[in-house]
Motif scaffolding. Structure first.
Motif, PDB file in Angstrom:
ATOM      1  N   SER A 114       0.844  -1.197   0.000  1.00 51.69           N
ATOM      2  CA  SER A 114       0.000   0.000   0.000  1.00 51.69           C
ATOM      3  C   SER A 114       0.879   1.248   0.000  1.00 51.69           C
ATOM      4  CB  SER A 114      -0.940  -0.011   1.200  1.00 51.69           C
ATOM      5  OG  SER A 114      -0.178  -0.026   2.380  1.00 51.69           O
ATOM      6  N   ARG A 153      -6.995   7.969   1.470  1.00 44.52           N
ATOM      7  CA  ARG A 153      -6.485   7.384   0.238  1.00 44.52           C
ATOM      8  C   ARG A 153      -5.078   6.802   0.400  1.00 44.52           C
ATOM      9  NH1 ARG A 153      -8.913   8.593  -4.735  1.00 44.52           N
ATOM     10  NH2 ARG A 153      -7.840   6.732  -5.412  1.00 44.52           N
ATOM     11  N   SER A 156      -4.536   3.090   0.240  1.00 46.03           N
ATOM     12  CA  SER A 156      -4.895   2.347  -0.969  1.00 46.03           C
ATOM     13  C   SER A 156      -3.654   1.772  -1.638  1.00 46.03           C
ATOM     14  CB  SER A 156      -5.582   3.281  -1.968  1.00 46.03           C
ATOM     15  OG  SER A 156      -6.553   4.049  -1.335  1.00 46.03           O
ATOM     16  N   HIS A 159      -2.821   0.366  -7.818  1.00 44.85           N
ATOM     17  CA  HIS A 159      -3.762   0.191  -8.933  1.00 44.85           C
ATOM     18  C   HIS A 159      -5.047   0.977  -8.728  1.00 44.85           C
ATOM     19  CE1 HIS A 159      -5.475  -2.876  -6.190  1.00 44.85           C
ATOM     20  NE2 HIS A 159      -6.597  -2.540  -6.777  1.00 44.85           N
ATOM     21  N   GLU A 160      -5.274   1.460  -7.509  1.00 43.59           N
ATOM     22  CA  GLU A 160      -6.507   2.202  -7.266  1.00 43.59           C
ATOM     23  C   GLU A 160      -6.389   3.668  -7.683  1.00 43.59           C
ATOM     24  OE1 GLU A 160      -8.427   0.988  -3.367  1.00 43.59           O
ATOM     25  OE2 GLU A 160      -6.528  -0.069  -3.231  1.00 43.59           O
TER      26      GLU A 160
END
Lengths: 330, 342
Positions: A114, A153, A156, A159-160
């Motif tokens: 992440s 965020r 995350s 890829h997000e």
């Protein structure tokens, strides 16, 4: 200015030779490259593919592929020579003093870790902070590159995020440690124009705010015109021209720079034929003797088969051409 | 050529409301069901006249390449009509008719590395269209045609007996151009033919395309994301956003006074290689939305600097003729907006 002159420059590359040993021979990727970057100055490095732009960045940070080697030359960063430093010593400079942003934002981030971990890892390595403080710094720097809802965020995965956001995350990670010099190697080449404009705006903004030395490597002359104050033009592993951005576009003093500028479709000119540079970019495994541009140069003469040296034309403008004084006549 | 002259003529290529949707499938253990569609091209109409170069611009994912593939029938349409001169090419079923239309429209691809078969000689690559369409032509004559076209695109005879890997990017693109032109097509769809090339080589290829166009009276649909290339080569521009055309008109007009806010922001976003040219800066927020869930109302409204909360988010604007020859799909088109100050 007088005060600044006494201080060593932020980055001074002097007569740098970097060669690659390949199966088909020695590639002379950098052949005596010299240039400098001042404190807080955005400097552009421009050239076509295979001219040695990226190798220069890799040489400065000493992250060359295994078959690449710095043969000779000096890379003085804040007055200290980086050539010959061990990996351990370089680790204290990479990231903390000199940060790098690469072209492809997808491959520069680990897809299975992440964002918060990828960012705090770097921060904890270089600064004496605990997990929470590191996370705080990471969130702040994501805020600075306008990632919306950075607090949530940040947990995350790569890829997000979209391509433009990933590149902004990389800018945030590079600048979280407040380095002195940011090396950006084609930071927006993989992005669309509207996204490119966003990312460039952020880099420009942060560069001014943090008074950062910026070494912007690109093939896009438009990006150079908008982002930099001074430019070094590369061709065939050498610097062929150095000038302030304004001078470079108004009075280019090297035949290659002139040809390059007139071969891009301009917005003001009417439809017609473009001027072309005949032939193609030289192979550096067996480069042309003397001036490396002479096989494609319309003004080449016998003397061009010897290596030209940089001639200072004043006002920081220098060119490596034997015929610099006669260019006006052509 | 004036607009009036053009109105009197029939378009060489006419596209009416074409749609191309790709299904998004959800896989269960044995079955898969379609849960949604990627609306890559969502109702596009335009006409191209003989001898014109029409530029198509837009960001990645806006459907430019899908549109190009639809025109040469590499994709099956979901709806719409494509006419080349009088023939509707969508409804063709007979093999002979199919061959006849493929002779008329050819394509040049973006990537000069993957679009040439590495195991074939350049001679065979360029001759292949003749082998398919001109079976009756004697073999020697077909080879002769290859040598002629090699000359035209600036390659030498001995290049014919080499393999693609022996060439540079620019030379490979010349091979691709030779292959597209050997059948004397009327229309050539160029899908980003210069984006993989260095600027100095890009100029060579752009000049070559213009020379060939004059010599053979070709009609080009020229796709590029680089607006300076479009400005240089095209007579008219189509601006595409999320599967639809948002603006269409003569290049000079659109670059001087863009009407659609997207065109305005696109022009303002391009870095201009000339510090002396001033331009207005408009930085768009956010990214291009996914073509799977398209925003309601105007597709550009979430990023638009002019959008209101009423009309723009509820009603999708239609492409209407603002001024003669200039079409724009916007509720609040710009008037006399100048982005780049020459």
């Amino acid at each position: 200015m007088a005060l600044k002159d006494k201080k060593p420059k932020l980055l001074e590359v002097e007569d740098l030779y970097t060669y690659f040993m390949t199966e088909s021979g020695v590639v002379e990727a950098l052949d005596g490259v010299s240039f400098d970057v001042n404190y807080g100055e955005p400097v552009g490095i421009v050239g076509e593919s295979g001219c040695g732009k990226s190798v220069t960045a890799q040489s400065i940070l000493q992250i060359l592929p295994r078959n690449g080697k710095i043969m000779d030359g000096k890379i003085r960063f804040q007055g200290h020579d980086l050539v010959g430093l061990t990996d351990l010593q370089m680790n204290k400079i990479r990231g903390r003093k000199i940060a790098l942003i690469m072209q492809d934002p997808l491959s520069a981030l680990n897809p299975v870790i992440s964002i918060d971990e990828q960012m705090t890892e770097v921060i904890k390595l270089h600064q004496d902070v605990d997990d929470n403080e590191a996370l705080e710094i990471a969130i702040q720097s994501l805020d600075a590159v306008s990632i919306p809802e950075a607090e949530s965020r940040i947990f995350s995965y790569p890829h997000e995020f979209s391509g433009g956001m990933r590149q902004r995350i990389l800018v945030a990670r590079a600048l979280a440690l407040q380095p002195e010099l940011l090396v950006a190697d084609e930071p927006t080449t993989a992005l669309d124009v509207t996204i490119q404009a966003q990312v460039l705006e952020i880099i420009k903004d942060l560069q001014k705010k943090q008074d950062l030395g910026l070494m912007l490597i690109t093939h896009n002359l438009g990006v150079i015109a908008e982002m930099t104050q001074r430019v070094h033009v590369f061709y065939g592993g050498r610097v062929v021209e150095t000038a302030t951005t304004e001078d470079l576009f108004s009075t280019p003093q090297h035949p290659y720079t002139r040809a390059l500028l007139s071969s891009i479709p301009s917005f003001s000119a009417e439809k017609g034929r473009l001027e072309v540079i005949p032939g193609f970019v030289p192979q550096l495994i067996n480069p042309p003797k003397g001036c490396r541009f002479h096989p494609r140069c319309p003004w080449a003469t016998e003397i061009c088969k010897t290596k030209p040296s940089m001639v200072d034309l004043g006002n920081g403008h220098a060119t490596a051409c034997h015929h610099y004084d006669k260019l006006e006549e052509y | 050529m004036t607009t009036e002259e053009q109105h009197n003529r029939e378009p060489i290529l006419s596209v009416q409301n074409i749609k191309k949707y790709y299904p998004v499938k959800q896989h269960a253990i044995l079955f898969s069901r379609i849960v949604n569609f990627v609306k890559a091209v969502d109702g596009v109409s335009f006409d191209i006249y003989k001898g014109e170069t029409v530029g198509l611009v837009g960001e990645s994912g806006c459907g430019k390449s899908t549109l190009a593939r639809c025109l040469v029938k590499l994709e099956k349409l979901n709806a719409g009509e494509i006419r080349i001169e009088e023939t509707d090419i969508v409804t063709i079923t007979k093999r002979s008719e199919e061959l006849a239309f493929r002779k008329e429209i050819q394509m040049i691809f973006q990537d000069p590395y993957s679009s040439l078969n590495p195991r074939k000689l350049v001679l065979d690559i360029i001759r292949e269209p003749l082998d398919i369409h001109m079976k009756r032509m004697p073999f020697e004559e077909r080879n002769q045609r290859v040598y002629e076209i090699l000359n035209l695109v600036g390659l030498e005879h001995y290049h014919a007996l080499r393999y693609p890997h022996e060439f540079s990017g620019g030379q490979r693109q010349r091979i691709g151009i030779a292959r597209a032109l050997i059948l004397n097509p009327k229309i050539v769809v160029c899908d980003e033919p210069v984006s993989a090339l260095d600027v100095s080589v890009q100029a060579q290829i752009l000049n070559l395309l213009q020379e060939l166009q004059e010599e053979f009276d070709l009609t080009f649909l020229f796709i590029a994301h680089d607006l300076s290339v479009i400005k240089h080569i095209s007579d008219k521009v189509l601006v595409m956003y999320l599967g639809v055309i948002v603006e269409f008109g003569p290049t000079s007009e659109i670059f001087k006074n863009p009407s659609h806010p997207y065109t305005v922001s696109l022009l303002s976003a391009i870095p201009i290689p000339n510090p002396a040219i001033e331009k207005e800066r408009i930085i768009l927020e956010g990214d291009v939305p996914s073509p799977v869930d398209i925003p309601p109302g105007c597709r550009f409204s979430p990023r638009c600097y002019k959008a209101d909360d009423d009309l723009c988010v509820t009603i999708e604007p239609q492409l209407v003729e603002l001024k003669p020859g200039i079409f724009c799909a916007c509720h609040y088109p710009e008037k006399d907006k100048q982005v780049i100050k020459y």
